[in-house]
Design an enzyme around this catalytic site. Structure first.
Site, PDB file in Angstrom:
ATOM      1  N   LYS A  22      -7.038  -9.731  12.867  1.00 35.48           N
ATOM      2  CA  LYS A  22      -5.599  -9.993  12.994  1.00 35.48           C
ATOM      3  C   LYS A  22      -4.823  -8.695  13.236  1.00 35.48           C
ATOM      4  O   LYS A  22      -4.011  -8.617  14.156  1.00 35.48           O
ATOM      5  CB  LYS A  22      -5.094 -10.669  11.712  1.00 35.48           C
ATOM      6  N   ASN A  23      -5.056  -7.698  12.394  1.00 33.16           N
ATOM      7  CA  ASN A  23      -4.209  -6.501  12.473  1.00 33.16           C
ATOM      8  C   ASN A  23      -4.489  -5.667  13.722  1.00 33.16           C
ATOM      9  O   ASN A  23      -3.646  -4.864  14.123  1.00 33.16           O
ATOM     10  CB  ASN A  23      -4.339  -5.658  11.197  1.00 33.16           C
ATOM     11  N   CYS A 117       5.107 -10.109   5.022  1.00 34.32           N
ATOM     12  CA  CYS A 117       4.890 -10.404   3.603  1.00 34.32           C
ATOM     13  C   CYS A 117       5.767  -9.487   2.743  1.00 34.32           C
ATOM     14  O   CYS A 117       6.014  -8.334   3.100  1.00 34.32           O
ATOM     15  CB  CYS A 117       3.428 -10.189   3.249  1.00 34.32           C
ATOM     16  N   ARG A 122       9.750  -2.219   2.383  1.00 35.01           N
ATOM     17  CA  ARG A 122       8.851  -1.867   3.487  1.00 35.01           C
ATOM     18  C   ARG A 122       9.667  -1.098   4.528  1.00 35.01           C
ATOM     19  O   ARG A 122      10.071  -1.643   5.545  1.00 35.01           O
ATOM     20  CB  ARG A 122       8.202  -3.124   4.082  1.00 35.01           C
ATOM     21  N   ASP A 305      -5.195  -5.107   1.160  1.00 40.29           N
ATOM     22  CA  ASP A 305      -5.185  -6.508   1.587  1.00 40.29           C
ATOM     23  C   ASP A 305      -6.332  -7.321   0.976  1.00 40.29           C
ATOM     24  O   ASP A 305      -6.427  -8.526   1.203  1.00 40.29           O
ATOM     25  CB  ASP A 305      -5.241  -6.598   3.124  1.00 40.29           C
ATOM     26  N   ARG A 397      -1.258 -17.739   8.934  1.00 40.68           N
ATOM     27  CA  ARG A 397      -0.878 -16.541   9.690  1.00 40.68           C
ATOM     28  C   ARG A 397      -2.090 -15.666   9.990  1.00 40.68           C
ATOM     29  O   ARG A 397      -2.071 -14.912  10.967  1.00 40.68           O
ATOM     30  CB  ARG A 397       0.120 -15.693   8.888  1.00 40.68           C
TER      31      ARG A 397
END
Ligand code: UD1
Length: 428
Positions: A22-23, A117, A122, A305, A397
């Site tokens: 994903k990232n 999230c 952030r 994570d 997601r």
């Protein structure tokens, strides 16, 4: 609206195939617009964050099509619109990679401040500092990050904090800048290396990705390429922790074992056996789980994570474990859900003290964010009785076919549609 319903208590056996990361995908897809050309990207994960970026690129005027189930073609030659509004950017964090990518290609970008999230504050100060040092004017106007430059010129940029997002964004802006950009104290995550390899396949000149000094010599222009995204470290880690927590014997396929070393080390310490193959890891666990202490760190440390998933495993391990979060200010919001299932966890700032209990009990819980949602699945799988997980849109997601993949391992997990009146009562 949908929930996951899990009947716990089954050991897991069998094979699971890990999807593209994903990232990496959420950085590589926006990066594709740096080439005024056609780019083909393989091993795209089928997750909702990817669907969101496709929608944004589509609104910008790019032509994005799926060639088959996991291969995407992006033709960004016709992009007209260089503004990404709040309605699009607010759904996920990685929308801010469009700032770096558009600034690099068009020297002009307007992107609403990103969502994502909630782990506490952030900030994006390091992204902005990097763009400014490359020569851009950056302002925040009505919630939009507005960046423009006559030209971008390479320079030395020291990151005050190790930041994945800022490292990626500066790489994106710098590949078409004039001269040499040096990023010091760069993040070293596998998806940084994957992005650098992708950009180099398009004709960029990036060296040192995966170390804390990345050197980028600006190119005149980039061209199309075909590139395959690396496997997802965190999806793989989630199945590894699930196998160790539930017990059984699971072969996790299509992984890069090197990316999983910090997770393997902690699972072995906790009593599981982990065997590495060329592109797979096998996790077995037949004996009791032991306490172990875990501290999250930037790569190659234990990934933040994976912190919520590991907390679930430690919640039923024998003894008292210390789980320390060193990346985010507020990443224990899910603990309240786990204590409702019977876990004994005290949180003090960025430290959780976990006293192992004999068992968890199924109740109705919420996915408070993406990885917390994954943790709730693991908790449901080990709990006695039935667990219902609400707000599963967070899980969608980042986890492709999560119900099918766990069901194939013998888990009793279903996605259940809930009727509207029921949803209103639950919300009330
Ligand atoms: C990425 C991941 C996220 C993961 C995180 C850390 C994506 C899409 N998301 O998030 O899943 O948890 O890396 O591995 O890849 N910071 C600043 N100023 C900045 C930027 C960051 O102070 O401008 C701080 C943050 O507050 C945090 C730390 O740096 O304490 C790390 O954040 P960062 O690595 O940037 O996380 P993301 O890229 O947002």
């Amino acid at each position: 609206m949908e929930n996951f319903v899990i009947k716990g208590g089954h050991e897991l056996f069998g094979d699971v195939n890990i999807s593209g990361a994903k990232n990496a995908a959420v950085a590589i897809i926006p990066a594709a617009i740096l080439a005024n050309d056609v780019v083909r990207i393989e091993n795209i994960p089928k997750i909702s964050d990817v669907s969101l970026i496709i929608k944004i690129l589509d609104c910008m005027g790019a032509n994005v099509k799926m060639i088959n189930s996991d291969t995407m073609e992006i033709d960004s030659r016709a992009i007209q619109n260089k503004s990404v509004p709040y309605e699009h950017a607010s759904h996920f964090r990685a929308s801010y990679y469009l700032i770096g990518a558009m600034l690099g290609r068009f020297k002009n970008a307007e992107v609403a401040l990103p969502g994502g999230c909630d782990f506490g504050t952030r900030p994006i100060d390091l992204h902005i500092k990097g763009f400014k040092m490359l020569g851009a004017d950056v302002e925040i106007v009505n919630g939009m990050v507005c960046a423009k430059a006559d030209k971008l010129v390479g320079t030395s940029i020291y990151m005050d904090n190790v930041s994945v997002g800022a490292t990626i964004n500066v790489m994106l802006a710098a590949v078409l800048a004039r001269g040499l950009t040096i990023i010091e104290n760069a993040a070293k995550e596998p998806h940084i290396v994957d992005l650098a390899n992708f950009l180099n396949s398009m004709g960029a000149d990036i060296r040192g990705a995966g170390t804390d000094v990345i050197k980028i010599r600006g190119a005149e222009k980039l061209h199309g390429c075909t590139y395959s995204i690396i496997p997802d470290q965190i999806e793989a880690g989630t199945y590894m922790v699930a196998a160790a927590a539930c017990g059984g014997d699971v072969l996790i396929k299509n992984v890069i074992p090197k990316h999983l070393e910090s997770i393997s080390a902690k699972l072995i310490e906790a009593g599981a056996e982990v065997i590495e193959y060329d592109d797979a890891v096998r996790v077995t666990r037949y004996k009791e789980l032991n306490k172990c202490n875990v501290k999250t760190m930037p790569h190659p440390g234990f990934p933040t994570d994976m912190q919520p998933q590991m907390a679930v495993l430690l919640s039923v391990a024998h003894g008292t474990s210390l789980l320390s979060e060193s990346v985010w200010d507020n990443r224990f919001q899910y603990v309240g859900q786990l204590t409702r299932m019977g876990a004994n966890i005290q949180v003090d700032g960025k430290l959780a003290v976990i006293d192992g209990v004999n068992e968890l009990t199924g109740v109705k819980v919420k996915a408070t964010d993406l990885r917390a949602g994954a943790a709730m699945i693991i908790a449901g799988l080990i709990a006695k009785g039935e667990t219902i997980i609400e707000d599963i849109q967070y899980i969608d997601r980042g986890y492709e076919d999560v119900v099918q993949k766990f069901s194939n391992l013998g888990a009793d997990i279903n996605r259940v549609e809930i009727v509207e009146e029921e949803a209103i009562i639950n919300a009330g």
